[in-house]
Design a protein around this motif. Sequence first.
Motif, PDB file in Angstrom:
ATOM      1  N   ILE A  54      -3.608  -9.272   0.659  1.00 45.50           N
ATOM      2  CA  ILE A  54      -3.212 -10.557   0.067  1.00 45.50           C
ATOM      3  C   ILE A  54      -4.375 -11.527   0.176  1.00 45.50           C
ATOM      4  CG2 ILE A  54      -1.673 -12.540   0.314  1.00 45.50           C
ATOM      5  CD1 ILE A  54       0.445 -10.501   1.388  1.00 45.50           C
ATOM      6  N   ASP A  55      -4.712 -12.144  -0.941  1.00 43.76           N
ATOM      7  CA  ASP A  55      -5.766 -13.152  -1.012  1.00 43.76           C
ATOM      8  C   ASP A  55      -5.134 -14.423  -1.574  1.00 43.76           C
ATOM      9  OD1 ASP A  55      -7.897 -14.807  -1.603  1.00 43.76           O
ATOM     10  OD2 ASP A  55      -9.067 -13.257  -2.607  1.00 43.76           O
ATOM     11  N   PRO A  56      -4.819 -15.395  -0.711  1.00 43.41           N
ATOM     12  CA  PRO A  56      -4.140 -16.606  -1.180  1.00 43.41           C
ATOM     13  C   PRO A  56      -4.908 -17.365  -2.269  1.00 43.41           C
ATOM     14  CG  PRO A  56      -4.121 -16.496   1.216  1.00 43.41           C
ATOM     15  CD  PRO A  56      -5.015 -15.395   0.733  1.00 43.41           C
ATOM     16  N   SER A  57      -6.213 -17.168  -2.347  1.00 41.31           N
ATOM     17  CA  SER A  57      -6.981 -17.857  -3.388  1.00 41.31           C
ATOM     18  C   SER A  57      -6.786 -17.214  -4.764  1.00 41.31           C
ATOM     19  CB  SER A  57      -8.472 -17.880  -3.028  1.00 41.31           C
ATOM     20  OG  SER A  57      -9.023 -16.580  -3.093  1.00 41.31           O
ATOM     21  N   ARG A  58      -6.321 -15.962  -4.793  1.00 42.06           N
ATOM     22  CA  ARG A  58      -6.121 -15.263  -6.065  1.00 42.06           C
ATOM     23  C   ARG A  58      -4.675 -14.877  -6.349  1.00 42.06           C
ATOM     24  NH1 ARG A  58      -7.785 -10.808  -7.316  1.00 42.06           N
ATOM     25  NH2 ARG A  58      -7.977  -9.785  -5.330  1.00 42.06           N
ATOM     26  N   HIS A  59      -3.870 -14.708  -5.311  1.00 44.17           N
ATOM     27  CA  HIS A  59      -2.485 -14.258  -5.485  1.00 44.17           C
ATOM     28  C   HIS A  59      -1.530 -15.423  -5.263  1.00 44.17           C
ATOM     29  CE1 HIS A  59      -4.460 -10.412  -3.881  1.00 44.17           C
ATOM     30  NE2 HIS A  59      -4.407 -10.323  -5.197  1.00 44.17           N
ATOM     31  N   ARG A  60      -0.989 -15.936  -6.349  1.00 40.55           N
ATOM     32  CA  ARG A  60      -0.034 -17.040  -6.258  1.00 40.55           C
ATOM     33  C   ARG A  60       1.375 -16.458  -6.137  1.00 40.55           C
ATOM     34  NH1 ARG A  60       0.892 -21.181 -10.998  1.00 40.55           N
ATOM     35  NH2 ARG A  60       2.373 -19.595 -11.528  1.00 40.55           N
ATOM     36  N   PHE A  61       1.978 -16.654  -4.968  1.00 37.03           N
ATOM     37  CA  PHE A  61       3.313 -16.122  -4.730  1.00 37.03           C
ATOM     38  C   PHE A  61       4.368 -16.959  -5.442  1.00 37.03           C
ATOM     39  CE2 PHE A  61       1.334 -13.480  -1.687  1.00 37.03           C
ATOM     40  CZ  PHE A  61       2.223 -12.439  -1.442  1.00 37.03           C
ATOM     41  N   LEU A  62       5.331 -16.261  -6.039  1.00 37.85           N
ATOM     42  CA  LEU A  62       6.472 -16.908  -6.687  1.00 37.85           C
ATOM     43  C   LEU A  62       7.610 -17.075  -5.695  1.00 37.85           C
ATOM     44  CD1 LEU A  62       6.383 -14.840  -9.992  1.00 37.85           C
ATOM     45  CD2 LEU A  62       5.603 -17.201  -9.660  1.00 37.85           C
ATOM     46  N   VAL A  63       7.972 -15.987  -5.032  1.00 40.11           N
ATOM     47  CA  VAL A  63       9.006 -16.001  -3.999  1.00 40.11           C
ATOM     48  C   VAL A  63       8.597 -15.030  -2.903  1.00 40.11           C
ATOM     49  CG1 VAL A  63      10.924 -16.607  -5.543  1.00 40.11           C
ATOM     50  CG2 VAL A  63      10.414 -14.212  -5.098  1.00 40.11           C
ATOM     51  N   GLU A  64       9.174 -15.211  -1.743  1.00 41.65           N
ATOM     52  CA  GLU A  64       8.955 -14.299  -0.637  1.00 41.65           C
ATOM     53  C   GLU A  64      10.114 -13.309  -0.612  1.00 41.65           C
ATOM     54  OE1 GLU A  64       7.069 -12.493   2.421  1.00 41.65           O
ATOM     55  OE2 GLU A  64       6.281 -14.228   1.333  1.00 41.65           O
ATOM     56  N   VAL A  65       9.847 -12.072  -0.978  1.00 41.34           N
ATOM     57  CA  VAL A  65      10.881 -11.040  -0.932  1.00 41.34           C
ATOM     58  C   VAL A  65      10.996 -10.575   0.515  1.00 41.34           C
ATOM     59  CG1 VAL A  65      11.562  -8.730  -1.679  1.00 41.34           C
ATOM     60  CG2 VAL A  65      10.512 -10.310  -3.312  1.00 41.34           C
ATOM     61  N   LYS A  66      12.209 -10.721   1.069  1.00 39.11           N
ATOM     62  CA  LYS A  66      12.451 -10.313   2.450  1.00 39.11           C
ATOM     63  C   LYS A  66      12.854  -8.845   2.538  1.00 39.11           C
ATOM     64  CE  LYS A  66      14.757 -14.436   2.892  1.00 39.11           C
ATOM     65  NZ  LYS A  66      15.876 -15.202   3.397  1.00 39.11           N
ATOM     66  N   ALA A  67      13.658  -8.400   1.554  1.00 37.04           N
ATOM     67  CA  ALA A  67      14.146  -7.022   1.603  1.00 37.04           C
ATOM     68  C   ALA A  67      14.831  -6.668   0.296  1.00 37.04           C
ATOM     69  CB  ALA A  67      15.134  -6.848   2.751  1.00 37.04           C
ATOM     70  N   VAL A  68      14.997  -5.384   0.087  1.00 35.69           N
ATOM     71  CA  VAL A  68      15.836  -4.862  -0.986  1.00 35.69           C
ATOM     72  C   VAL A  68      17.240  -4.759  -0.393  1.00 35.69           C
ATOM     73  CG1 VAL A  68      16.204  -2.927  -2.556  1.00 35.69           C
ATOM     74  CG2 VAL A  68      13.883  -3.560  -1.869  1.00 35.69           C
ATOM     75  N   THR A  69      18.257  -5.115  -1.177  1.00 29.98           N
ATOM     76  CA  THR A  69      19.625  -5.071  -0.667  1.00 29.98           C
ATOM     77  C   THR A  69      20.364  -3.865  -1.256  1.00 29.98           C
ATOM     78  OG1 THR A  69      20.699  -6.344  -2.421  1.00 29.98           O
ATOM     79  CG2 THR A  69      19.606  -7.597  -0.661  1.00 29.98           C
TER      80      THR A  69
END
Length: 143
Positions: free
Chosen positions: A107-122
Motif C-alpha cells: 500500500i502506497d498512500p500517495s498513489r492508492h486512494r482508499f474508498l472504504v476499509e473492508v474489514k471482512a467478507v460476510t
Amino acid sequence: MPFRFLEHIATADVAFESWGETLEELFVSSAAALLATMVHEPEQVLRSREVRIDLENEELDLLLFAFLNELVFLKDARGILLHGERVMITEQEGLLRLEALVRGERIDPSRHRFLVEVKAVTLHRLAVVNEGGQWRATVVLDV
C-alpha cells in the motif's frame, strides 16, 4: 467489467455480484470487485509482488469466502493490495482445492486512494451458482 455493485442488498455494507464462464474466472472477477471496493483506481495497483494462496473446502461458496478473506487478511497483515491473477480449482474426493497466484504491491498512500476499509467478507447472502452455463456469485463485504 465482470462484476457490479448491488446497492439494494446491504445499506451499511457493500455488496457485489460477480460472474465468469468458469469457476476460475468467477474467483478472479470476485477479487477484482473486492479491490475495486477498496481503492479508487485498482488499475493503479502494480503487479510487482507475487503471492501464492492454497485453500481447501468442501463447499464452493465457503471456498470463495476463504479466498476473499485471505486477500483482506494480506491487506491488513502485510499491507499488500492484490489482483487475482490466476486461479485453479480442482476437486478430489469431495474436497475442493484452490491454488491461486495473486499479484500486487505494498500500500502506497500517495498513489492508492482508499474508498472504504473492508474489514471482512460476510456469510450474509453469500451464494455461488451456475445459471445457464455461467458462474455467478453474490458477496457482501463488512466495511
